[in-house]
Design an enzyme around this catalytic site. Structure first.
Site, PDB file in Angstrom:
ATOM      1  N   TYR A 244      28.867   7.766  11.628  1.00  0.00           N
ATOM      2  CA  TYR A 244      29.818   8.857  11.834  1.00  0.00           C
ATOM      3  C   TYR A 244      29.047  10.166  12.002  1.00  0.00           C
ATOM      4  O   TYR A 244      28.778  10.906  11.063  1.00  0.00           O
ATOM      5  CB  TYR A 244      30.830   8.943  10.682  1.00  0.00           C
ATOM      6  CG  TYR A 244      31.737   7.735  10.581  1.00  0.00           C
ATOM      7  CD1 TYR A 244      31.854   6.829  11.643  1.00  0.00           C
ATOM      8  CD2 TYR A 244      32.486   7.473   9.446  1.00  0.00           C
ATOM      9  CE1 TYR A 244      32.664   5.709  11.566  1.00  0.00           C
ATOM     10  CE2 TYR A 244      33.315   6.357   9.354  1.00  0.00           C
ATOM     11  CZ  TYR A 244      33.391   5.478  10.416  1.00  0.00           C
ATOM     12  OH  TYR A 244      34.199   4.380  10.325  1.00  0.00           O
TER      13      TYR A 244
ATOM     14  N   HIS B 143      29.306  -3.307   9.410  1.00  0.00           N
ATOM     15  CA  HIS B 143      30.276  -2.572  10.228  1.00  0.00           C
ATOM     16  C   HIS B 143      30.943  -3.398  11.337  1.00  0.00           C
ATOM     17  O   HIS B 143      32.140  -3.347  11.507  1.00  0.00           O
ATOM     18  CB  HIS B 143      29.569  -1.352  10.837  1.00  0.00           C
ATOM     19  CG  HIS B 143      30.476  -0.206  11.172  1.00  0.00           C
ATOM     20  ND1 HIS B 143      30.064   1.105  11.138  1.00  0.00           N
ATOM     21  CD2 HIS B 143      31.769  -0.160  11.575  1.00  0.00           C
ATOM     22  CE1 HIS B 143      31.068   1.884  11.491  1.00  0.00           C
ATOM     23  NE2 HIS B 143      32.105   1.154  11.772  1.00  0.00           N
TER      24      HIS B 143
ATOM     25  N   SER C 279      41.994   3.267  11.100  1.00  0.00           N
ATOM     26  CA  SER C 279      42.950   3.954  11.992  1.00  0.00           C
ATOM     27  C   SER C 279      44.376   3.558  11.615  1.00  0.00           C
ATOM     28  O   SER C 279      45.162   3.137  12.466  1.00  0.00           O
ATOM     29  CB  SER C 279      42.663   3.654  13.474  1.00  0.00           C
ATOM     30  OG  SER C 279      41.451   4.244  13.880  1.00  0.00           O
ATOM     31  N   PRO C 280      44.742   3.704  10.328  1.00  0.00           N
ATOM     32  CA  PRO C 280      46.058   3.244   9.870  1.00  0.00           C
ATOM     33  C   PRO C 280      47.212   4.037  10.461  1.00  0.00           C
ATOM     34  O   PRO C 280      48.360   3.592  10.399  1.00  0.00           O
ATOM     35  CB  PRO C 280      45.983   3.447   8.344  1.00  0.00           C
ATOM     36  CG  PRO C 280      44.999   4.553   8.167  1.00  0.00           C
ATOM     37  CD  PRO C 280      43.966   4.340   9.237  1.00  0.00           C
ATOM     38  N   LEU C 281      46.891   5.204  11.057  1.00  0.00           N
ATOM     39  CA  LEU C 281      47.948   6.029  11.670  1.00  0.00           C
ATOM     40  C   LEU C 281      47.871   5.947  13.191  1.00  0.00           C
ATOM     41  O   LEU C 281      48.540   6.697  13.884  1.00  0.00           O
ATOM     42  CB  LEU C 281      47.814   7.482  11.194  1.00  0.00           C
ATOM     43  CG  LEU C 281      47.896   7.642   9.664  1.00  0.00           C
ATOM     44  CD1 LEU C 281      47.508   9.051   9.235  1.00  0.00           C
ATOM     45  CD2 LEU C 281      49.299   7.307   9.172  1.00  0.00           C
ATOM     46  N   GLY C 282      47.034   5.050  13.689  1.00  0.00           N
ATOM     47  CA  GLY C 282      46.919   4.890  15.138  1.00  0.00           C
ATOM     48  C   GLY C 282      45.662   5.495  15.726  1.00  0.00           C
ATOM     49  O   GLY C 282      45.413   5.389  16.926  1.00  0.00           O
TER      50      GLY C 282
HETATM   51  N1  NAP Z   1      35.414  -0.035  10.571  1.00  0.00           N
HETATM   52  C1  NAP Z   1      35.590   0.521  11.750  1.00  0.00           C
HETATM   53  O1  NAP Z   1      35.164  -0.012  12.783  1.00  0.00           O
HETATM   54  C2  NAP Z   1      36.349   1.820  11.826  1.00  0.00           C
HETATM   55  C3  NAP Z   1      36.769   2.321  13.076  1.00  0.00           C
HETATM   56  C4  NAP Z   1      37.475   3.521  13.082  1.00  0.00           C
HETATM   57  C5  NAP Z   1      37.763   4.189  11.889  1.00  0.00           C
HETATM   58  N2  NAP Z   1      37.316   3.677  10.699  1.00  0.00           N
HETATM   59  C6  NAP Z   1      37.606   4.348   9.410  1.00  0.00           C
HETATM   60  O2  NAP Z   1      39.005   4.477   9.263  1.00  0.00           O
HETATM   61  C7  NAP Z   1      39.326   5.839   8.998  1.00  0.00           C
HETATM   62  C8  NAP Z   1      40.700   6.169   9.528  1.00  0.00           C
HETATM   63  O3  NAP Z   1      40.781   5.984  10.916  1.00  0.00           O
HETATM   64  P1  NAP Z   1      40.827   7.223  11.948  1.00  0.00           P
HETATM   65  O4  NAP Z   1      40.323   8.449  11.295  1.00  0.00           O
HETATM   66  O5  NAP Z   1      40.158   6.737  13.176  1.00  0.00           O
HETATM   67  O6  NAP Z   1      42.356   7.333  12.325  1.00  0.00           O
HETATM   68  P2  NAP Z   1      43.732   7.585  11.546  1.00  0.00           P
HETATM   69  O7  NAP Z   1      43.489   7.585  10.095  1.00  0.00           O
HETATM   70  O8  NAP Z   1      44.711   6.658  12.100  1.00  0.00           O
HETATM   71  O9  NAP Z   1      44.110   9.035  12.054  1.00  0.00           O
HETATM   72  C9  NAP Z   1      43.341  10.151  11.676  1.00  0.00           C
HETATM   73  C10 NAP Z   1      44.021  11.419  12.139  1.00  0.00           C
HETATM   74  O10 NAP Z   1      45.330  11.474  11.625  1.00  0.00           O
HETATM   75  C11 NAP Z   1      45.637  12.778  11.224  1.00  0.00           C
HETATM   76  N3  NAP Z   1      46.389  12.684   9.961  1.00  0.00           N
HETATM   77  C12 NAP Z   1      46.068  11.923   8.887  1.00  0.00           C
HETATM   78  N4  NAP Z   1      46.995  12.065   7.924  1.00  0.00           N
HETATM   79  C13 NAP Z   1      47.912  12.940   8.401  1.00  0.00           C
HETATM   80  C14 NAP Z   1      49.093  13.503   7.858  1.00  0.00           C
HETATM   81  N5  NAP Z   1      49.530  13.137   6.659  1.00  0.00           N
HETATM   82  N6  NAP Z   1      49.778  14.407   8.615  1.00  0.00           N
HETATM   83  C15 NAP Z   1      49.342  14.727   9.850  1.00  0.00           C
HETATM   84  N7  NAP Z   1      48.215  14.232  10.425  1.00  0.00           N
HETATM   85  C16 NAP Z   1      47.512  13.354   9.700  1.00  0.00           C
HETATM   86  C17 NAP Z   1      44.339  13.499  10.959  1.00  0.00           C
HETATM   87  O11 NAP Z   1      44.489  14.787  11.482  1.00  0.00           O
HETATM   88  P3  NAP Z   1      43.528  16.038  11.091  1.00  0.00           P
HETATM   89  O12 NAP Z   1      42.179  15.659  11.642  1.00  0.00           O
HETATM   90  O13 NAP Z   1      44.152  17.164  11.792  1.00  0.00           O
HETATM   91  O14 NAP Z   1      43.498  16.151   9.600  1.00  0.00           O
HETATM   92  C18 NAP Z   1      43.293  12.629  11.605  1.00  0.00           C
HETATM   93  O15 NAP Z   1      42.580  13.234  12.634  1.00  0.00           O
HETATM   94  C19 NAP Z   1      38.191   6.594   9.680  1.00  0.00           C
HETATM   95  O16 NAP Z   1      38.148   7.946   9.293  1.00  0.00           O
HETATM   96  C20 NAP Z   1      37.029   5.764   9.292  1.00  0.00           C
HETATM   97  O17 NAP Z   1      36.644   6.030   7.957  1.00  0.00           O
HETATM   98  C21 NAP Z   1      36.624   2.508  10.657  1.00  0.00           C
END
Ligand code: NAP
Length: 284
Positions: free
Chosen positions: A53, A127, A207-210
């Protein structure tokens, strides 16, 4: 905050994903540190990161260093479990590559421990499978890291059911977590989610929120989630995370955030209980 467990260790039912604080579009370090402090103050005791990251190749471990710095400056965060990952790389041109070579994995884990400022990493996750390296060899490196005490707990990411079983065998029953993509828009990891529930292994939806780019579209693209949110007086993000929590007691979502408001709101999902009818409707 509602608690769940990873390898027998209690953690908050909602974790924090660190990726948005370190890749393209990231905020300045002060806002990231405020976001991590807000998470801890909201009761979040589980933070997910990875050595990959970062933005360009010269700053490998950017997110690990940021999290370590924020937890140190918080003053009351020793109880937080930081989970990192290795085996996925970003050469700096926006692409992602893999390296599952055992020697590389072991070196990467030691470098992560150094950046996190710990003798032993709380949870280390392989990973992503590398098609050029037998899966058993990569997971074997994680087993060695466990045996040598470089890491305290072992997890895998982006694994199918067969790989989960294989990893569990190689690790001698010590696999504690599986981190796969799962959200209203991406449900093809349902089988792994259920398999982890049967085995009693934590399932961490990524990416639990998409995802970073699509989280803001949740209400528009998945109308049922907004409808339930309106009915219960919660945000669509909280309803999405509460739905994931309701799918199995082993699920621990790790929503990413780069603003304190986001993680404060997401943490509230741990206190939101949906009815069985609402869960069934959102699942359908
Ligand atoms: N293992 C893997 O291959 C892999 C791949 C991808 C991700 N991940 C992990 O999974 C984590 C989560 O996935 P992600 O970050 O890709 O996507 P996500 O959690 O689906 O979405 C993140 C985005 O949602 C917004 N958000 C979150 N909570 C919110 C709320 N309550 N109200 C409004 N907006 C909200 C945030 O906005 P703001 O930025 O404006 O706060 C953030 O940019 C990553 O951070 C990483 O640690 C792992």
């Amino acid at each position: 905050m509602q608690q769940r467990t990873i390898g027998g260790r209690e953690v908050s039912a909602i974790g924090l994903g660190g990726m948005p604080m370190s890749i393209e579009g990231r905020p300045d370090a002060d806002r990231s540190i405020a976001t991590i402090h807000a998470a801890v103050n909201a009761g979040v005791t589980f933070i997910d990161t990875a050595d990959a990251y970062h933005r360009d190749a010269a700053e490998v471990g950017h997110n690990e260093e940021l999290i370590a710095r924020a937890l140190r400056s918080h003053g009351d965060a020793d109880h937080v479990l930081v989970a990192t990952k290795g085996g996925h790389l970003r050469p700096g041109d926006g692409t992602w590559t893999q390296n599952g070579d055992p020697t590389y994995i072991k070196e990467a884990a030691k470098a992560s421990a150094q950046r996190l400022g710990v003798d032993s990493i709380g949870l280390y996750q392989f990973h992503r499978p590398d098609p050029a390296v037998p899966y058993a060899d990569s997971v074997g490196a994680v087993r060695d890291l466990l045996d040598e005490g470089v890491i305290q707990m072992a997890g895998i990411s982006n694994a199918n059911v067969e790989q989960i079983d294989q990893a569990q065998e190689i690790l001698g029953g010590r696999l504690v977590s599986v981190q796969n993509q799962f959200s209203p828009a991406f449900r093809s990891s349902q089988g792994e989610l259920e398999h982890c529930a049967e085995l009693g292994i934590a399932f961490l939806p990524w990416s639990p929120l998409g995802g970073i780019a699509n989280a803001k579209d949740l209400s528009g693209r998945h109308g049922a989630f907004q409808e339930v949110a309106d009915a219960v007086g919660a945000s669509v993000y909280q309803v999405t995370l509460a739905w994931e929590l309701a799918l199995a007691p082993t699920v621990i979502p790790i929503p990413g955030a780069s603003r304190p408001e986001s993680i404060r709101d997401s943490a509230g999902a741990a206190e939101l209980t949906l009815t069985a009818e609402q869960v069934a409707w959102l699942s359908a």
